[in-house]
Design an enzyme around this catalytic site. Sequence first.
Site, PDB file in Angstrom:
ATOM      1  N   HIS A  42       0.873  -6.666   3.385  1.00 54.24           N
ATOM      2  CA  HIS A  42       1.098  -5.645   4.413  1.00 54.24           C
ATOM      3  C   HIS A  42       0.180  -4.431   4.309  1.00 54.24           C
ATOM      4  O   HIS A  42      -0.118  -3.807   5.328  1.00 54.24           O
ATOM      5  CB  HIS A  42       2.558  -5.164   4.360  1.00 54.24           C
ATOM      6  CG  HIS A  42       3.528  -6.182   4.877  1.00 54.24           C
ATOM      7  ND1 HIS A  42       4.865  -5.904   5.110  1.00 54.24           N
ATOM      8  CD2 HIS A  42       3.361  -7.492   5.216  1.00 54.24           C
ATOM      9  CE1 HIS A  42       5.476  -6.991   5.564  1.00 54.24           C
ATOM     10  NE2 HIS A  42       4.590  -7.979   5.623  1.00 54.24           N
TER      11      HIS A  42
ATOM     12  N   HIS B 108      -0.017  -5.273  10.803  1.00 55.69           N
ATOM     13  CA  HIS B 108      -0.258  -4.573   9.536  1.00 55.69           C
ATOM     14  C   HIS B 108      -1.655  -3.965   9.504  1.00 55.69           C
ATOM     15  O   HIS B 108      -1.865  -2.930   8.882  1.00 55.69           O
ATOM     16  CB  HIS B 108      -0.028  -5.521   8.359  1.00 55.69           C
ATOM     17  CG  HIS B 108       1.351  -6.089   8.352  1.00 55.69           C
ATOM     18  ND1 HIS B 108       2.470  -5.295   8.195  1.00 55.69           N
ATOM     19  CD2 HIS B 108       1.799  -7.358   8.541  1.00 55.69           C
ATOM     20  CE1 HIS B 108       3.545  -6.053   8.270  1.00 55.69           C
ATOM     21  NE2 HIS B 108       3.171  -7.311   8.489  1.00 55.69           N
TER      22      HIS B 108
ATOM     23  N   CYS C 150      -2.681   2.823 -16.828  1.00 52.72           N
ATOM     24  CA  CYS C 150      -2.476   3.936 -17.760  1.00 52.72           C
ATOM     25  C   CYS C 150      -1.037   3.817 -18.274  1.00 52.72           C
ATOM     26  O   CYS C 150      -0.420   2.753 -18.140  1.00 52.72           O
ATOM     27  CB  CYS C 150      -2.784   5.291 -17.121  1.00 52.72           C
ATOM     28  SG  CYS C 150      -1.655   5.847 -15.829  1.00 52.72           S
ATOM     29  N   GLY C 151      -0.502   4.851 -18.871  1.00 50.40           N
ATOM     30  CA  GLY C 151       0.831   4.755 -19.457  1.00 50.40           C
ATOM     31  C   GLY C 151       1.892   4.442 -18.423  1.00 50.40           C
ATOM     32  O   GLY C 151       2.659   3.486 -18.549  1.00 50.40           O
ATOM     33  N   THR C 152       1.946   5.255 -17.396  1.00 50.29           N
ATOM     34  CA  THR C 152       2.903   5.025 -16.306  1.00 50.29           C
ATOM     35  C   THR C 152       2.282   4.273 -15.141  1.00 50.29           C
ATOM     36  O   THR C 152       3.002   3.756 -14.287  1.00 50.29           O
ATOM     37  CB  THR C 152       3.401   6.364 -15.746  1.00 50.29           C
ATOM     38  OG1 THR C 152       2.247   7.106 -15.287  1.00 50.29           O
ATOM     39  CG2 THR C 152       4.157   7.169 -16.795  1.00 50.29           C
ATOM     40  N   GLY C 153       0.981   4.292 -15.067  1.00 48.70           N
ATOM     41  CA  GLY C 153       0.277   3.780 -13.889  1.00 48.70           C
ATOM     42  C   GLY C 153       0.154   4.816 -12.797  1.00 48.70           C
ATOM     43  O   GLY C 153      -0.585   4.622 -11.819  1.00 48.70           O
TER      44      GLY C 153
ATOM     45  N   ARG D  63       3.226   1.447 -20.354  1.00 49.22           N
ATOM     46  CA  ARG D  63       4.400   1.882 -21.095  1.00 49.22           C
ATOM     47  C   ARG D  63       5.685   1.624 -20.307  1.00 49.22           C
ATOM     48  O   ARG D  63       6.772   2.008 -20.744  1.00 49.22           O
ATOM     49  CB  ARG D  63       4.286   3.371 -21.428  1.00 49.22           C
ATOM     50  CG  ARG D  63       3.162   3.686 -22.406  1.00 49.22           C
ATOM     51  CD  ARG D  63       2.976   5.176 -22.584  1.00 49.22           C
ATOM     52  NE  ARG D  63       1.980   5.458 -23.615  1.00 49.22           N
ATOM     53  CZ  ARG D  63       1.336   6.624 -23.743  1.00 49.22           C
ATOM     54  NH1 ARG D  63       1.597   7.618 -22.900  1.00 49.22           N
ATOM     55  NH2 ARG D  63       0.465   6.799 -24.705  1.00 49.22           N
TER      56      ARG D  63
ATOM     57  N   ASP E 239      -6.759   3.875 -19.545  1.00 45.02           N
ATOM     58  CA  ASP E 239      -6.915   4.967 -20.502  1.00 45.02           C
ATOM     59  C   ASP E 239      -6.476   4.458 -21.874  1.00 45.02           C
ATOM     60  O   ASP E 239      -6.196   3.265 -22.063  1.00 45.02           O
ATOM     61  CB  ASP E 239      -6.184   6.249 -20.038  1.00 45.02           C
ATOM     62  CG  ASP E 239      -4.674   6.172 -20.174  1.00 45.02           C
ATOM     63  OD1 ASP E 239      -4.136   5.127 -20.609  1.00 45.02           O
ATOM     64  OD2 ASP E 239      -3.999   7.178 -19.840  1.00 45.02           O
TER      65      ASP E 239
ATOM     66  N   ARG F  56      -1.556  -0.593  11.047  1.00 42.75           N
ATOM     67  CA  ARG F  56      -1.008   0.434  10.150  1.00 42.75           C
ATOM     68  C   ARG F  56      -1.996   0.809   9.054  1.00 42.75           C
ATOM     69  O   ARG F  56      -2.118   1.987   8.701  1.00 42.75           O
ATOM     70  CB  ARG F  56       0.315  -0.069   9.570  1.00 42.75           C
ATOM     71  CG  ARG F  56       1.365  -0.248  10.668  1.00 42.75           C
ATOM     72  CD  ARG F  56       2.524  -1.102  10.256  1.00 42.75           C
ATOM     73  NE  ARG F  56       3.406  -1.347  11.404  1.00 42.75           N
ATOM     74  CZ  ARG F  56       4.349  -2.279  11.424  1.00 42.75           C
ATOM     75  NH1 ARG F  56       4.553  -3.062  10.379  1.00 42.75           N
ATOM     76  NH2 ARG F  56       5.105  -2.438  12.493  1.00 42.75           N
TER      77      ARG F  56
HETATM   78  C1  RB5 Z   1      -1.309   9.521 -21.366  1.00 42.00           C
HETATM   79  O1  RB5 Z   1      -0.534  10.102 -22.358  1.00 42.00           O
HETATM   80  C2  RB5 Z   1      -0.522   9.416 -20.079  1.00 42.00           C
HETATM   81  O2  RB5 Z   1      -0.291  10.683 -19.557  1.00 42.00           O
HETATM   82  C3  RB5 Z   1      -1.250   8.567 -19.078  1.00 42.00           C
HETATM   83  O3  RB5 Z   1      -1.498   7.309 -19.623  1.00 42.00           O
HETATM   84  C4  RB5 Z   1      -0.545   8.305 -17.768  1.00 42.00           C
HETATM   85  O4  RB5 Z   1       0.734   7.842 -17.972  1.00 42.00           O
HETATM   86  C5  RB5 Z   1      -0.611   9.389 -16.770  1.00 42.00           C
HETATM   87  O5  RB5 Z   1      -0.152   9.273 -15.634  1.00 42.00           O
END
Ligand code: RB5
Length: 149
Positions: free
Chosen positions: A97, A132, A64-67, A108, A7, A135
């Site tokens: 696994h 594995h 993405c920001g957090t993944g 981020r 994103d 599973r």
């Molecule tokens: C975008 O601001 C942020 O929400 C997105 O990149 C992501 O971290 C969502 O899970």
Amino acid sequence: MIAIACDHSALELKKEIEDLLTARGLEFKDFGTYTTDSCHYPVFGARAARAVASGECDRGIVICGTGIGISLAANKVKGIRCALCSDPYSAKMTRAHNDANMLALGARVIGVELAKMIVEAWLDTPFEGGRHKTRVDMLTAIENGEPVE
Ligand code: RB5
């Protein structure tokens, strides 16, 4: 062929990972996004995941920001096992696994060099199979609404 997508928060990291893939002689297909304009991560997670699920691509990397959001999106696609990793050990083990066919990164959360190490560990580690596989087959059974006990 590696599917890759991100994103707006992860454009720079995606470029770094694409450069890494190129340096390793690996082909990739970029499913967007292509600008820093605010966008919706499920769109791009779904595009990459559907390419992997259909066989168009062998594996996928989503960022993405957090993944978290983009990994959740990818994991909604049948046949996808997308692992969000912030360390190389997890990346190695999710191949060995869990036979993770997709990797998610948080742009981020981790730095570029750590992200590259994670991608390399994930690319270089084969699935161990054996117990594995039993599973992983159970994960598929859950996906299909079948019993696992
Ligand atoms: C975008 O601001 C942020 O929400 C997105 O990149 C992501 O971290 C969502 O899970």
